[in-house]
Design a protein around this motif. Sequence first.
Motif, PDB file in Angstrom:
ATOM      1  N   UNK A 103       0.840  -1.129  -0.117  1.00 55.76           N
ATOM      2  CA  UNK A 103      -0.088   0.068   0.085  1.00 55.76           C
ATOM      3  C   UNK A 103       0.693   1.219   0.110  1.00 55.76           C
ATOM      4  N   UNK A 104       2.073   1.222   0.774  1.00 57.74           N
ATOM      5  CA  UNK A 104       2.887   2.387   0.857  1.00 57.74           C
ATOM      6  C   UNK A 104       3.353   2.926  -0.654  1.00 57.74           C
TER       7      UNK A 104
ATOM      8  N   UNK B 167      10.565  -7.540  -8.137  1.00 60.98           N
ATOM      9  CA  UNK B 167       9.432  -8.083  -8.497  1.00 60.98           C
ATOM     10  C   UNK B 167       8.190  -7.578  -7.635  1.00 60.98           C
ATOM     11  N   UNK B 168       7.014  -7.286  -8.206  1.00 58.99           N
ATOM     12  CA  UNK B 168       6.244  -6.990  -7.844  1.00 58.99           C
ATOM     13  C   UNK B 168       6.223  -5.491  -6.863  1.00 58.99           C
ATOM     14  N   UNK B 169       5.784  -5.269  -5.817  1.00 55.64           N
ATOM     15  CA  UNK B 169       5.962  -3.920  -5.034  1.00 55.64           C
ATOM     16  C   UNK B 169       7.386  -4.284  -4.271  1.00 55.64           C
ATOM     17  N   UNK B 170       8.179  -5.303  -4.564  1.00 52.83           N
ATOM     18  CA  UNK B 170       9.438  -5.369  -3.597  1.00 52.83           C
ATOM     19  C   UNK B 170       9.156  -6.370  -2.214  1.00 52.83           C
ATOM     20  N   UNK B 171      10.260  -6.716  -1.826  1.00 50.58           N
ATOM     21  CA  UNK B 171      11.589  -6.268  -1.805  1.00 50.58           C
ATOM     22  C   UNK B 171      12.560  -7.053  -2.491  1.00 50.58           C
TER      23      UNK B 171
ATOM     24  N   UNK C 263      10.098   4.089  -6.771  1.00 45.40           N
ATOM     25  CA  UNK C 263       9.291   4.269  -5.552  1.00 45.40           C
ATOM     26  C   UNK C 263      10.139   3.619  -4.323  1.00 45.40           C
ATOM     27  N   UNK C 264      10.037   2.296  -4.531  1.00 43.88           N
ATOM     28  CA  UNK C 264      10.613   1.288  -3.533  1.00 43.88           C
ATOM     29  C   UNK C 264      12.023   1.482  -2.935  1.00 43.88           C
ATOM     30  N   UNK C 265      12.818   1.933  -3.948  1.00 43.10           N
ATOM     31  CA  UNK C 265      14.420   2.190  -3.731  1.00 43.10           C
ATOM     32  C   UNK C 265      14.446   3.412  -2.880  1.00 43.10           C
ATOM     33  N   UNK C 266      13.593   4.490  -3.178  1.00 38.08           N
ATOM     34  CA  UNK C 266      13.522   5.669  -2.373  1.00 38.08           C
ATOM     35  C   UNK C 266      13.219   5.377  -0.987  1.00 38.08           C
ATOM     36  N   UNK C 267      12.147   4.404  -0.925  1.00 37.98           N
ATOM     37  CA  UNK C 267      11.629   4.355   0.509  1.00 37.98           C
ATOM     38  C   UNK C 267      12.461   3.257   1.334  1.00 37.98           C
TER      39      UNK C 267
END
Length: 295
Positions: A185-186, A247-251, A223-227
């Motif tokens: 969700x994030x 893959x997907x929304x990570x990680x 986005x995932x990398x920044x978070x």
Amino acid sequence: MSKSFLHNCPAPAKLNLFLHVTGQRPDGYHLLQSVFQLIDLCDILHFDRRDDSQIRRLTDNDQIREEDDLVIRAAKLLQKAASNKKNGFLPGVDIRIEKNIPMGGGLGGGSSDAATTLLVLNRLWNCNFSREELMALGVQLGADVPFFIFGENAYAEGIGEKLTPAATHDGYFVVIKPPVSVPTAAIFRSKELTRNTEPIKIANFPGIYKNLPDFGKNDLQAVAIRLFPEIATALDTLGRYGKARMTGSGACVFARFGNKTEAEEVAASLSRKWEVWTAKSLQNHPLEALFGSKS
């Protein structure tokens, strides 16, 4: 006489060979295009029918309360639907889960467990729902659940529920799990997420198979990398050996290799510092072999 139990039921992980966000619906759901690739990293589930109507998880899990577990929610959803269909009592079930797929890794473990639950209990309880009916139930639990019920690698559109069979290339993958768990969700709530990737035309899509998994990108990765900077470190590390992607929304991040030996050598070299797996591609859900048909 019907069986009273079904044990050793696999729930495979998936990789998103690419994942494009092409828009957003008024209800907030994101429109996606992706190719889902099954791999042989599996959770294993065991089901024992009960004489009463209770649905119980016998495996402890400190991270997910029993009532919130997608496996329990799937079983209750099917029980209610089947009870309405048969207009009568439906038995309960005891469920044990052997978790091998990491949580919060973008590998679809929870969704796959829910799909296996629907597929297996449909047999164990003699519900006689079609695959399409099970997929309609599954989408109520999560957008990835219908794919695992679909039973084979797929090109996905919509919110992930519009599926077309995809004959992907066989191969081996190295998968790294960074030491973080990513809340999906994030990622999707982020204002930095781009939602306007040009859609692929389905008529042109078959030719893309030749380049999978090199085609496209994962729009959620930036986005995932920044978070979670640990994902960037994992990508850089695995990227020394092959084309790495989240893959997907990570990680989790992955790279494809031409043969098992090469993949195992890379995994061995990384295992001192990372949680890492070698996984073989699958063309079909492993339950197909147990159940004998896709119908």
